[in-house]
Motif scaffolding. Sequence first.
Motif, mmCIF file in Angstrom:
data_model
loop_
_atom_site.group_PDB
_atom_site.id
_atom_site.type_symbol
_atom_site.label_atom_id
_atom_site.label_comp_id
_atom_site.label_asym_id
_atom_site.label_seq_id
_atom_site.Cartn_x
_atom_site.Cartn_y
_atom_site.Cartn_z
ATOM 1 N N MET A 1 0.825 -1.190 0.000
ATOM 2 C CA MET A 1 0.000 0.000 0.000
ATOM 3 C C MET A 1 0.870 1.256 0.000
ATOM 4 O O MET A 1 0.518 2.247 -0.622
ATOM 5 N N ASN A 2 1.979 1.190 0.714
ATOM 6 C CA ASN A 2 2.875 2.327 0.761
ATOM 7 C C ASN A 2 3.465 2.596 -0.624
ATOM 8 O O ASN A 2 3.620 3.751 -1.025
ATOM 9 N N LEU A 4 2.016 1.955 -3.485
ATOM 10 C CA LEU A 4 0.950 2.532 -4.300
ATOM 11 C C LEU A 4 0.797 4.022 -4.013
ATOM 12 O O LEU A 4 0.602 4.830 -4.933
ATOM 13 N N ARG A 5 0.905 4.401 -2.751
ATOM 14 C CA ARG A 5 0.798 5.802 -2.378
ATOM 15 C C ARG A 5 1.914 6.617 -3.033
ATOM 16 O O ARG A 5 1.667 7.671 -3.615
ATOM 17 N N TRP A 6 3.146 6.110 -2.950
ATOM 18 C CA TRP A 6 4.273 6.846 -3.537
ATOM 19 C C TRP A 6 4.196 6.858 -5.059
ATOM 20 O O TRP A 6 4.604 7.843 -5.702
ATOM 21 N N LEU A 8 1.431 6.954 -6.807
ATOM 22 C CA LEU A 8 0.412 7.950 -7.127
ATOM 23 C C LEU A 8 0.968 9.360 -6.953
ATOM 24 O O LEU A 8 0.724 10.237 -7.796
ATOM 25 N N ILE A 9 1.723 9.596 -5.890
ATOM 26 C CA ILE A 9 2.327 10.911 -5.676
ATOM 27 C C ILE A 9 3.305 11.230 -6.804
ATOM 28 O O ILE A 9 3.343 12.360 -7.310
ATOM 29 N N TRP A 53 -5.297 22.180 0.035
ATOM 30 C CA TRP A 53 -4.950 20.872 0.607
ATOM 31 C C TRP A 53 -4.537 20.968 2.071
ATOM 32 O O TRP A 53 -4.913 20.112 2.871
ATOM 33 N N TRP A 57 -5.978 18.651 5.151
ATOM 34 C CA TRP A 57 -5.083 17.668 5.759
ATOM 35 C C TRP A 57 -4.941 17.914 7.257
ATOM 36 O O TRP A 57 -4.977 16.977 8.057
#
Length: 107
Positions: A1-2, A4-6, A8-9, A53, A57
């Motif tokens: 999951m980590n 995937l997050r990076w 996407l960023i 944002w 956040w």
Amino acid sequence: MNFLRWALIAAISGGFLLLSVSNWTIVPFVMPDGEPMAIALPVLLGVAFIAGWLPTWAWAVATRPRRPRAGAVANPLPKVARGPEPAPGTAGLCDQAQPTIVPPAGA
């Protein structure tokens, strides 16, 4: 999951970089006090994104529930005392459970 997050960023950052290179123009911008200013379009878009944002956040972090993780429970629940084990052959039915006899259809 980590990962995937990076990923996407990185994809969003790459897209913003491509947008910045292709749209690097100076645009007029009027400051809140009325002073006109010339700002590059990507800088203006980046500041607008951060301005939207950052409060969202911060609100999400501030309202996040503060609870320990599943493995770090400070006061575990006490063990529940159970009754006696059922007799062999009763399949765990209580004393009041009785089988119901249903006649076949059409009989």
